[in-house]
Design an enzyme around this catalytic site. Structure first.
Site, short mmCIF file in Angstrom:
data_model
loop_
_atom_site.label_atom_id
_atom_site.label_comp_id
_atom_site.label_asym_id
_atom_site.label_seq_id
_atom_site.Cartn_x
_atom_site.Cartn_y
_atom_site.Cartn_z
CE LYS A 237 -17.91 1.03 38.06
NZ LYS A 237 -17.06 1.82 37.15
NE ARG A 311 -12.81 -2.46 28.11
CZ ARG A 311 -12.03 -1.39 28.24
NH1 ARG A 311 -10.76 -1.44 27.85
NH2 ARG A 311 -12.49 -0.27 28.76
#
Length: 462
Positions: A237, A311
């Site tokens: 990020k 996820r």
């Protein structure tokens, strides 16, 4: 927090009068001229959120007049603990049991401060319990929400997978529940390969946290994303995107807070809480883009992006959750930025495979002033998760509908007959409001508790 509600008034206790804009004129009937002039001079119009001090005949403080919206009593007095002169207060207005409980809860939440690293010089005022308030319900809810906030607000250095496990262990002990954790290489031995793959690069060892409580009633299983810090992995990020990633374990904080409320209320349920707790870090053994990971269910997953790690860890936890065939399965996760683009930061995205459960959630969101918004599990979008080398990819093949495709990914790991709710939450207040300080926040928890309570009362069937 509990010290700011007391069972006794004293000689210095000041009254609080609650009035809406329609009733202000009637309330003023028969009041002293000084009070009328004071309200006129201060332009007090009883708008929700406004309050003013009332003079007494000795030129002191005779009480407080608070403007309220009768459809939203929760936050009516939430600004008062910090906003009023220090002292003890009581609600003078007659309230229904529900409204009295809401006002008390709002007062408790208005006293919340994250003081682990900073002391606060200013004190807070206390309230005498409103006569008809359900003290147990207000305290249980406030404690659960405060737990959620505290866990999210704690920096990753002090809230890694081990510390998150300790918080769950302490909660289980407080309510005489059972706790266990599968740690490190044992994740592979016990067949939780995706949790291990995401967390293996961090010095702080990954684990699956497992809390159980209750022996009677429907099985209710809560799953929370516990990514204690998310660097993005090798798909790193940027600094701005990484700054608030201590809150990426917000889903786990939500389910622990909700579990606290359920256990404090002694709801007749067989509760299970599963939290895959990891850090998504960068090192020589970090999982890579286009790696193919195994999952507990047996499906293989191609890694389209290492920053879509939540996820992956949830996939193993959801598979384990379904092994007991729960009557209700709910997961919370800070899963996608796409949900925030769609609904903003205050409104949780809710996905559900059962219309009855979804309707109950929406109704309790309205009743509790804790709104959620149902999003579609649009099945044609499943094809966007196809992979040429694995059973599915962890990201879609296009830039649109990211919250939906993330939910559809998770749905692959939920048994079709299991009533399932997925929340994609911000878990953070970007700006302060009465009772809701900037920082970690429980979103959808009050609505979900109300729904679970009704679900249990109906015998645990949807």
């Amino acid at each position: 927090m509990t010290k700011y509600l007391t069972s006794r008034a004293n000689a210095e206790t000041r009254p609080i009068h609650l009035v809406n804009q329609r009733g202000l004129k009637e309330w003023l009937t028969g009041k002293p001229v000084a009070v009328r002039r004071w309200l006129e001079a201060s332009a007090f119009d009883a708008a929700p959120g406004r309050f003013t001090l009332l003079p007494d005949d000795k030129k002191g403080i005779g009480g407080v007049l608070v403007g309220v919206d009768e459809t939203d009593m929760l936050w009516a007095c939430a600004a008062l603990p910090a906003g009023l002169p220090l002292g003890r207060y009581r609600i003078e207005t007659d309230l229904s049991a529900d409204d009295a409980t809401a006002v008390a809860l709002g007062w408790l939440l208005g006293t919340y401060r994250f003081d682990r690293y900073k002391s606060f010089e200013s004190g807070l005022s206390s309230l005498v319990w409103p006569k008809t308030a359900d003290q147990k319900a207000a305290l249980g809810m406030a404690e659960g929400i405060s737990l959620t906030r505290d866990l999210i607000n704690t920096p990753a250095e002090d809230m890694g997978p081990a510390e998150l496990a300790e918080a769950a262990k302490a909660l289980a002990k407080a309510h005489k529940g059972k706790f266990k954790a599968i740690v490190g290489e044992d994740l592979l031995k016990k067949n939780f390969p995706s949790i291990h793959a995401v967390g293996r690069a961090a010095e702080k060892t990954p684990r699956l946290i497992d809390l159980k409580w209750g022996t009677k009633g429907p099985r209710v299983t809560l799953v929370g994303k516990g990514v204690c810090f998310d660097s993005g992995g090798l798909d790193l990020k940027p600094a701005g995107g990484m700054k608030m990633m201590k809150k990426d374990m917000g889903g786990s904080a939500h389910v622990l807070g909700l579990a606290s409320i359920i256990m404090a209320a002694k709801l007749p349920v067989r509760l299970r809480v599963l939290i895959p707790a990891v850090e998504n870090a960068v090192s020589g053994n970090a999982f890579r883009p286009l790696d193919v990971l195994d999952t507990r269910k047996g499906l293989t997953v191609e890694v389209g992006n290492t920053d879509a790690e939540g996820r992956l860890v949830l996939s193993d936890a959801l598979t384990e959750a379904c092994s007991e065939k729960p009557d209700l399965l709910i997961d919370f996760a800070t899963l996608t930025g796409a949900a925030r683009v769609a609904l903003g930061t205050d409104l949780p995205a809710m996905f559900c495979n059962n219309d009855t459960v979804a309707a109950m959630l929406l109704r309790h969101g309205e009743l509790e002033g804790d709104p959620v918004w149902r999003m579609p599990l649009h099945q044609p979008y499943r094809k966007q998760l196809e992979s040429k080398v694995a059973d599915l990819s962890n990201i879609s093949n296009g830039p649109y509908g990211g919250a939906i495709t993330a939910a559809l990914f998770l749905e692959h790991f939920v048994e079709g007959a299991t009533p399932w709710v997925h929340f994609d939450v911000m878990a953070w207040n970007l700006a302060a409001r009465p009772g809701r300080p900037e920082g970690g926040e429980a979103m959808g928890v009050r609505a979900t508790y109300g729904m679970i309570k009704e679900f249990v009362a109906q015998g645990g069937s949807a």
